[in-house]
Scaffold this motif. Structure first.
Motif, PDB file in Angstrom:
ATOM      1  N   ILE A 438       0.875  -1.101  -0.047  1.00 37.74           N
ATOM      2  CA  ILE A 438       0.003  -0.055   0.093  1.00 37.74           C
ATOM      3  C   ILE A 438       0.901   1.143   0.178  1.00 37.74           C
ATOM      4  CG2 ILE A 438      -2.113   1.246   1.246  1.00 37.74           C
ATOM      5  CD1 ILE A 438      -2.628  -1.310   2.592  1.00 37.74           C
ATOM      6  N   GLN A 439       0.597   2.090  -0.778  1.00 39.15           N
ATOM      7  CA  GLN A 439       1.577   3.345  -1.171  1.00 39.15           C
ATOM      8  C   GLN A 439       1.606   4.111   0.096  1.00 39.15           C
ATOM      9  OE1 GLN A 439       0.143   5.455  -4.753  1.00 39.15           O
ATOM     10  NE2 GLN A 439       0.394   3.653  -5.891  1.00 39.15           N
ATOM     11  N   ASP A 440       3.148   4.410   0.298  1.00 38.54           N
ATOM     12  CA  ASP A 440       3.404   5.310   1.614  1.00 38.54           C
ATOM     13  C   ASP A 440       3.080   4.450   2.871  1.00 38.54           C
ATOM     14  OD1 ASP A 440       4.374   7.160  -0.444  1.00 38.54           O
ATOM     15  OD2 ASP A 440       2.050   8.195  -0.445  1.00 38.54           O
ATOM     16  N   THR A 441       3.110   3.176   2.992  1.00 38.26           N
ATOM     17  CA  THR A 441       2.619   2.774   4.414  1.00 38.26           C
ATOM     18  C   THR A 441       3.512   1.421   4.292  1.00 38.26           C
ATOM     19  OG1 THR A 441       1.069   1.252   3.444  1.00 38.26           O
ATOM     20  CG2 THR A 441       0.231   3.164   3.942  1.00 38.26           C
ATOM     21  N   ASN A 442       3.475   0.912   5.690  1.00 39.07           N
ATOM     22  CA  ASN A 442       4.389  -0.588   5.726  1.00 39.07           C
ATOM     23  C   ASN A 442       3.470  -1.846   5.786  1.00 39.07           C
ATOM     24  OD1 ASN A 442       6.633   1.300   6.347  1.00 39.07           O
ATOM     25  ND2 ASN A 442       6.158   1.055   8.583  1.00 39.07           N
ATOM     26  N   PHE A 443       1.969  -1.504   5.218  1.00 37.27           N
ATOM     27  CA  PHE A 443       1.042  -2.708   5.061  1.00 37.27           C
ATOM     28  C   PHE A 443       1.311  -3.267   3.598  1.00 37.27           C
ATOM     29  CE2 PHE A 443      -0.496   0.159   8.190  1.00 37.27           C
ATOM     30  CZ  PHE A 443      -0.683  -0.855   9.384  1.00 37.27           C
ATOM     31  N   TYR A 444       0.781  -4.607   3.520  1.00 38.60           N
ATOM     32  CA  TYR A 444       0.819  -5.178   2.398  1.00 38.60           C
ATOM     33  C   TYR A 444      -0.590  -5.918   1.974  1.00 38.60           C
ATOM     34  CZ  TYR A 444       5.661  -4.296   2.237  1.00 38.60           C
ATOM     35  OH  TYR A 444       6.970  -3.536   2.562  1.00 38.60           O
ATOM     36  N   GLU A 445      -1.158  -5.985   0.821  1.00 40.19           N
ATOM     37  CA  GLU A 445      -2.247  -6.610   0.692  1.00 40.19           C
ATOM     38  C   GLU A 445      -2.557  -7.334  -0.481  1.00 40.19           C
ATOM     39  OE1 GLU A 445      -5.020  -8.294   1.720  1.00 40.19           O
ATOM     40  OE2 GLU A 445      -4.916  -7.470   3.872  1.00 40.19           O
ATOM     41  N   ASP A 446      -3.466  -8.199  -0.875  1.00 43.01           N
ATOM     42  CA  ASP A 446      -3.798  -8.871  -2.009  1.00 43.01           C
ATOM     43  C   ASP A 446      -3.826  -7.794  -3.541  1.00 43.01           C
ATOM     44  OD1 ASP A 446      -4.527 -10.457  -4.108  1.00 43.01           O
ATOM     45  OD2 ASP A 446      -5.987 -11.552  -3.047  1.00 43.01           O
ATOM     46  N   ASP A 447      -3.046  -8.069  -4.115  1.00 44.12           N
ATOM     47  CA  ASP A 447      -3.112  -7.202  -5.321  1.00 44.12           C
ATOM     48  C   ASP A 447      -4.199  -7.375  -6.295  1.00 44.12           C
ATOM     49  OD1 ASP A 447      -1.408  -5.321  -7.021  1.00 44.12           O
ATOM     50  OD2 ASP A 447      -1.252  -7.022  -8.396  1.00 44.12           O
ATOM     51  N   LEU A 448      -4.949  -8.540  -6.006  1.00 38.35           N
ATOM     52  CA  LEU A 448      -6.072  -8.788  -7.099  1.00 38.35           C
ATOM     53  C   LEU A 448      -7.332  -8.293  -6.257  1.00 38.35           C
ATOM     54  CD1 LEU A 448      -5.575 -12.348  -8.253  1.00 38.35           C
ATOM     55  CD2 LEU A 448      -5.142 -10.250  -9.648  1.00 38.35           C
ATOM     56  N   GLU A 449      -7.122  -7.950  -5.054  1.00 40.24           N
ATOM     57  CA  GLU A 449      -8.379  -7.516  -4.381  1.00 40.24           C
ATOM     58  C   GLU A 449      -8.291  -5.962  -3.946  1.00 40.24           C
ATOM     59  OE1 GLU A 449     -11.042  -8.818  -3.095  1.00 40.24           O
ATOM     60  OE2 GLU A 449     -10.491 -10.900  -4.210  1.00 40.24           O
ATOM     61  N   TYR A 450      -7.398  -5.210  -4.153  1.00 37.81           N
ATOM     62  CA  TYR A 450      -7.174  -3.587  -3.625  1.00 37.81           C
ATOM     63  C   TYR A 450      -6.464  -2.956  -4.949  1.00 37.81           C
ATOM     64  CZ  TYR A 450      -8.541  -5.215   1.055  1.00 37.81           C
ATOM     65  OH  TYR A 450      -9.182  -5.936   2.011  1.00 37.81           O
ATOM     66  N   GLU A 451      -7.001  -1.785  -4.992  1.00 40.02           N
ATOM     67  CA  GLU A 451      -6.607  -0.876  -6.070  1.00 40.02           C
ATOM     68  C   GLU A 451      -5.339  -0.061  -5.596  1.00 40.02           C
ATOM     69  OE1 GLU A 451      -7.822  -0.590  -9.047  1.00 40.02           O
ATOM     70  OE2 GLU A 451      -9.768  -0.993  -8.899  1.00 40.02           O
ATOM     71  N   ASN A 452      -4.549   0.236  -6.524  1.00 39.83           N
ATOM     72  CA  ASN A 452      -3.398   1.175  -6.127  1.00 39.83           C
ATOM     73  C   ASN A 452      -2.641   0.370  -5.205  1.00 39.83           C
ATOM     74  OD1 ASN A 452      -4.604   3.287  -7.669  1.00 39.83           O
ATOM     75  ND2 ASN A 452      -6.187   3.913  -5.781  1.00 39.83           N
TER      76      ASN A 452
END
Length: 620
Positions: A438-452
């Motif tokens: 996730i831009q400008d954060t230390n978090f990571y998520e499913d690339d197919l489920e979330y935008e940007n």
């Protein structure tokens, strides 16, 4: 119709808030999807018929591409050795099944031909197998007792006796592939151990030459040993001496073969030598007439006319057919996958199921009994240079030219039921994903489920949302290879072939091209793949526990990716997973490298991977 926008409020380390917006998806019309699938399934075109035929008979795909000069020697040699070994094995396994040796030879002949046409493994040897023979023997004994036949060894079996015994075997149970998922390594190990003890017990009376009836039902192992000791005084001294000599020769030859196998092009057929010598000594020494030594008798040649199995016995043997089918399929697929991984090709489990099924259905009309992949013969095939399924045809040509498991079945059934109760169906094929930052954060998520979301250069982040254990190990590996677009085993083999080809060209004096091969012989299949990442982070936050198979799986990918200079970093492991990894030796003996392999957050693992890359670039 679109679902309403969904956003998740999150906070980063700087205490500022942001929203994660879920991707919108169009709701699919299930009715249209079902109708489309039905239309596709029931459509009939020449191309579809051709693909169906080639999928159902894989020989149509690989045989036209057969490289005769490269493969034929290994296939002929391994086929001859297996065909020779089948003769003494037919005698031994027929005793376990309570049948005459000729029926084991029938079974081996038809199974090899059918698997040649339908099998997808190049190295598996299909035919008679000790565990299956014992299970068949148990059913045969029960049905013969119900029919009023005497199981005492002193009774002389008539032709009707044998035909009736063959008629009770009903095989060809399809679509049982899902059951193999519930057979853990520990269950199979326990089954194999119990079967080994049962095999030993069943063979003792033949080794020492005593006559005792076959035991039936629960506790048969104990009853058999009691009968052995009660009749030990009747043991035949000639049989004891003969058995002892044969065992010593076989064990010694095996030890010598293991020690000097690197010097032998193919294993010596010790079994054949032993049985030929023993037969000659028995015949010319008149051991049967002088010392009443046991002999198998004459083995008929040729084929008996085909006969339709007794379908009226189907209901009686249906319950017995289930463990036979499960064990046969599981062993075949396990051996096929082992060989496929070792020699860098793929098999199709569903097609293996059909191949094993037809190896049991068709031969049932030709006086054969249940078949399966056989471990010992498979290992012999791989060690004697087998290249393709043609080896099985050679073995069949060689053959052409020339009870006691009920307690173990109960243990197998208990193991299956217990394993099924310990898992949830959802863990069979859990959700897997590659994560983006996730831009400008230390978090990571499913690339197919979330935008940007942005990908991390030279780093792949893989999430597996289930416990990693024996039932979903293969799914874990397949998902990992698919999402990262890299199978380390195939890539390692490709690189070895590439290096070998390059050395051959250099020896011939050819100038290598940019890719290392001469322009004349450059092939895309041999050029190493350009890998776009140097570190793989496994997000373990959704993995609640690991069993022994899960730990071994992680150790396996650690080793495989290391050969490609790719680091494996584990993130967000709970204490239970960490303890399992420690017990399994994942971090080494002294845990010295644990700090470089285990991280409490994905971001820490990513930063470590970036620092590794920076250090490597600076050193260059």
């Amino acid at each position: 119709m679109e679902r309403p926008l969904e956003a998740t409020k999150m906070e980063n380390s700087t205490s500022s808030c942001f929203f994660m917006e879920r991707k919108t998806r169009v709701k699919a019309n299930r009715k249209e999807i079902v109708l489309a699938k039905l239309r596709k399934s029931f459509s009939c075109t020449p191309r579809k018929l051709k693909n169906f035929a080639m999928d159902f008979f894989p020989v149509l795909r690989w045989l036209p591409k057969y490289q005769c000069k490269e493969y034929i020697w290994g296939d002929v040699m391994s086929g001859l050795v297996i065909g020779i070994i089948l003769v003494p094995q037919a005698i031994a396994y027929s005793l376990l099944a309570g049948l005459k040796p000729i029926y084991s030879l029938y079974t081996s002949f038809f199974a090899n031909i059918i698997y040649f046409l339908m099998g997808t493994s190049r190295h598996v040897s299909v035919g008679i197998f000790s565990l299956i023979s014992l299970m068949v023997g148990q059913v045969v004994d029960r049905e013969l007792l119900l029919a009023g036949f005497d199981l005492n060894d002193d009774a002389t079996p008539a032709l009707g006796h044998e035909c009736y015994a063959i008629g009770i075997v009903l095989m060809g149970v399809f679509r049982l592939g899902f059951v193999s998922m519930y057979l853990s390594e520990s269950v199979l190990d326990g089954f194999a151990t119990g079967a080994s003890l049962t095999i030993l017990t069943a063979q003792v009376k033949y080794l020492i030459g005593i006559k005792i009836p076959r035991s039936q039902g629960h506790g048969m192992l104990v009853i058999t040993w009691i009968n052995i000791f009660r009749n030990i005084s009747q043991a035949n001294i000639c049989d004891i001496i003969t058995s002892a000599i044969c065992i010593v020769v076989l064990v010694t030859a095996k030890e010598l073969g293991d020690r000097y196998k690197h010097k032998l092009k193919f294993p010596l057929p010790t079994e054949l030598v032993v049985i030929v010598v023993a037969t000659l000594v028995s015949h010319y020494g008149n051991l049967n007439e002088v010392y009443s030594s046991s002999v198998s008798g004459a083995i008929p040649t040729g084929f008996i006319a085909p006969k339709v199995p007794r379908f009226d016995l189907m209901i009686r043997v249906a319950v017995d057919a289930l463990p036979l089918a499960v064990v046969s399929f599981v062993f075949t697929v396990s051996l096929s996958e082992m060989c496929a991984k070792k020699y860098a090709y793929t098999i199709r489990a569903n097609q293996e199921m059909f191949a094993v099924g037809f190896c049991n259905i068709i031969p049932s009309f030709f006086h054969s009994f249940a078949t399966s992949a056989a471990l010992a013969k498979t290992l012999v095939k791989t060690s004697t240079g087998c290249q393709t399924q043609v080896s099985g045809v050679i073995s069949a040509m060689v053959v052409l030219l020339r009870g006691a498991l009920r307690n173990t079945e109960i243990g197998l059934l208990v193991g299956i039921v217990f394993s099924m109760l310990c898992i949830i169906v959802r863990t069979q094929q859990p959700r897997t994903a590659l994560l983006g930052q996730i831009q400008d954060t230390n978090f990571y998520e499913d690339d197919l489920e979330y935008e940007n979301l942005s990908s991390v250069p030279k780093v792949k982040i893989f999430r597996f949302e289930a416990p990693l254990y024996y039932a979903n190990r293969n799914y874990f590996l397949k998902s990992l290879y698919r999402l990262t677009d890299l199978d380390p085993n195939l890539e390692a083999v490709r690189r070895k072939k590439y290096e070998k080809k390059e050395k051959q060209h250099l020896k011939k004096g050819n100038q290598p091209t940019v890719n290392g091969l001469g322009s004349r012989d450059t092939t895309l299949q041999l050029v190493p793949k350009q890998i776009d990442f140097q570190a793989l982070v496994v997000d373990c936050s959704s993995i609640p526990f690991l069993d022994t198979t899960g730990v071994n799986t992680l150790k396996e990918i650690l080793k495989d990716y290391k050969e490609l200079n790719i680091s494996i970093l584990l993130a967000c492991c709970n204490p239970s997973v960490i303890d399992s990894l420690k017990r399994g030796g994942y971090f080494g003996k002294d845990f010295g490298s644990m700090q470089e392999m285990l991280f409490y957050s994905i971001h820490n693992a990513v930063r470590f991977a970036k620092d590794q890359k920076l250090t490597a670039d600076c050193s260059v």
